[in-house]
Design a protein around this motif. Structure first.
Motif, short mmCIF file in Angstrom:
data_model
loop_
_atom_site.label_atom_id
_atom_site.label_comp_id
_atom_site.label_asym_id
_atom_site.label_seq_id
_atom_site.Cartn_x
_atom_site.Cartn_y
_atom_site.Cartn_z
N ALA A 146 61.65 -114.80 -55.62
CA ALA A 146 62.05 -113.62 -56.39
C ALA A 146 61.07 -112.48 -56.17
CB ALA A 146 62.11 -113.98 -57.87
N ASN A 172 63.26 -110.07 -49.92
CA ASN A 172 64.30 -109.07 -49.70
C ASN A 172 64.44 -108.81 -48.20
OD1 ASN A 172 62.01 -107.43 -49.14
ND2 ASN A 172 61.93 -106.78 -51.29
N GLU A 176 66.65 -113.52 -51.86
CA GLU A 176 66.26 -113.88 -53.22
C GLU A 176 67.41 -114.58 -53.95
OE1 GLU A 176 64.01 -110.51 -55.25
OE2 GLU A 176 64.94 -109.46 -53.57
N GLY A 190 67.70 -113.03 -59.61
CA GLY A 190 66.26 -113.06 -59.40
C GLY A 190 65.63 -114.16 -60.23
#
Length: 465
Positions: A67, A71, A138, A464
């Motif tokens: 998390a 990305n 994520e 997330g």
């Protein structure tokens, strides 16, 4: 240190139609030796490396979803620093009516990738390898996805050229998970779906999700069945922990259920939810899972801080590949090291501070595109600074300046003042990121009363970890 018996050869054969109504495939490893003549039957094929559904993966390395970390910007940096496009091993032509061994090697991006012995029968081929590892986004909440939450839809975007595209989903309701998987398939949002049964954070476990969920065996089976039934040709994998705590281990039952329900691979973080990220991962659990789950790949995770750790894990457990999380924080070069290690090369990346600073700048610039604003990017990147500079001699004032910049240009100006030739520091193959155990795991009331009930908790609408 080199990996034993790599790359492994997998044989895939037709089986009876699965519960989804489509023909399933049964897989098993035949190691790196020449398979016996009866190893393959009509319609069978061999694949060099690790087979995740239709995707051949070499090196057998997966970037774990984290998390706020994995990305598109971070994934692209890891792929780029690895330094190789997806390797493709030339497929051997089928030999009609006879069996014959295939031996040799293929040149891949200037490297020699060994093609281990495999037995071919009519229709059988060795290769190809489609992915130089898997890089997973994520964790995405299934409810947020099907409701098209704006933040979630932004999180599932992939950079141009990312392939295969891997999404990890978290959900506790079989119907919602099935709808999310179908949406991914129908809208071509990904090439591979991973399901999260390993997250230990309270906001997830208190809803019965993540590492808490496998305790409910029937609910786990229903979720997996729904996901696989809606996935079409996309492979579905799972990542899990050993259990809630030492008194409630769940991984062996969960692994067997996953195999029975058509999951393409299982990954085990060899810690309990209570351990969180503290203590030491117990790799013996990975070995036991590998003994119990024999028809699909088993991947190991936990305490891989350098490539040699991965080689030790493979040697000690017999796992088919590795999943890397905190070990690559501030160190995307780890993926280059892993590629070299699995290909038998002792070469390891040891970049000087100047190269580290250059990659930091590229990472920050990529974040601008991923997050949509320079301000958001410089704020988000602050957590990465300490990881990248771990072990380097950089003064407290420079570190403070780097974590308080307001623009990419300012960041570049400050990094130009670093000692560009300072060598890679020794003794950095050590834990990175968060650590520490929890005193208890937050669970829904009565969660441990009956492992066989199929209760469905409230689904989270926030993505997330």
């Amino acid at each position: 240190m080199s990996a034993p018996d790599w790359p492994r050869t997998w044989v895939t054969c037709p089986s009876d139609p699965g519960r989804s109504g489509r023909a399933s495939r049964r897989r098993r490893s035949i190691g790196s030796s020449v398979a016996a003549n009866n190893a393959l039957g009509p319609g069978c094929a061999t694949t060099v490396g690790v087979k995740i559904g239709p995707i051949g993966v070499w090196p057998p390395v997966v970037l774990a979803p984290m998390a706020g970390i994995t990305n598109a910007a971070f994934r692209v940096i890891c792929r780029d620093v690895q330094g190789a496009a997806a390797p493709v091993l030339k497929a051997a032509a089928p030999v009609e009516g006879v069996t014959a061994p295939v031996q040799g090697a293929a040149s891949v991006q200037g490297m020699t990738v060994p093609v281990q012995d495999a037995t071919l029968q009519a229709g059988g081929v060795a290769g190809p390898v489609d992915a130089a590892g898997l890089y997973v986004c994520e964790m995405i909440t299934t409810r947020a996805l099907v409701e098209r939450n704006v933040k979630t839809m932004r999180m599932i975007r992939f950079a141009p050229g990312e392939s295969p595209r891997s999404i990890q989903l978290y959900g506790v309701d079989p119907d919602t998970v099935g709808r999310a998987v179908k949406m991914i398939v129908d809208e071509d949002l990904a090439d591979h779906i991973d399901l999260n049964f390993g997250c230990p954070v309270p906001k997830v476990t208190r809803r019965g999700g993540g590492s808490a969920l496998p305790y409910k065996r029937n609910l786990l089976r229903r979720i997996l069945r729904s996901a696989v039934a809606n996935a079409g040709a996309l492979p579905v994998t799972i990542k899990m922990r050993t259990g809630i705590d030492d008194d409630h281990l769940t991984y062996l039952d969960a692994g067997r259920i996953a195999q029975e329900e058509g999951v393409a691979a299982v990954a085990l973080h060899a810690r309990t939810a209570r351990q969180h990220y503290g203590g030491t991962a117990d790799w013996s659990h990975i070995a036991r899972l590998k003994e119990a789950v024999t028809q699909i790949p088993v991947l190991g995770n936990g305490d891989i801080w350098c490539a040699d750790d991965a080689m030790r894990m493979v040697a000690q457990t017999g796992c088919d590949g590795v999943v890397v999380g905190r070990g690559c924080l501030g160190r995307p070069w780890l993926f280059r090291d892993l590629q070299n290690a699995f290909n038998g090369s002792p070469e390891r990346a040891r970049p000087a501070l100047g190269e580290v600073a250059e990659v930091m700048g590229r990472h920050l610039e990529a974040l601008v595109g991923t997050l949509g604003s320079e301000r958001s990017a410089v704020v988000d990147f602050r957590k990465h600074v300490g990881w990248y500079l771990k072990g380097f001699t950089v003064g407290a004032e420079l570190r403070r300046e780097l974590t308080s910049v307001e623009s990419v240009d300012e960041f570049r100006r400050i990094t130009n003042n670093l000692d560009q030739g300072q060598p890679w520091p020794p003794n950095t193959d050590t834990p990175r990121g968060k650590s520490g155990e929890r005193s208890k795991v937050l669970l829904p009331e009565g969660w441990l009363d009956d492992p066989d009930d199929g209760v469905v908790s409230e689904e989270s609408d926030v993505s997330g970890g």
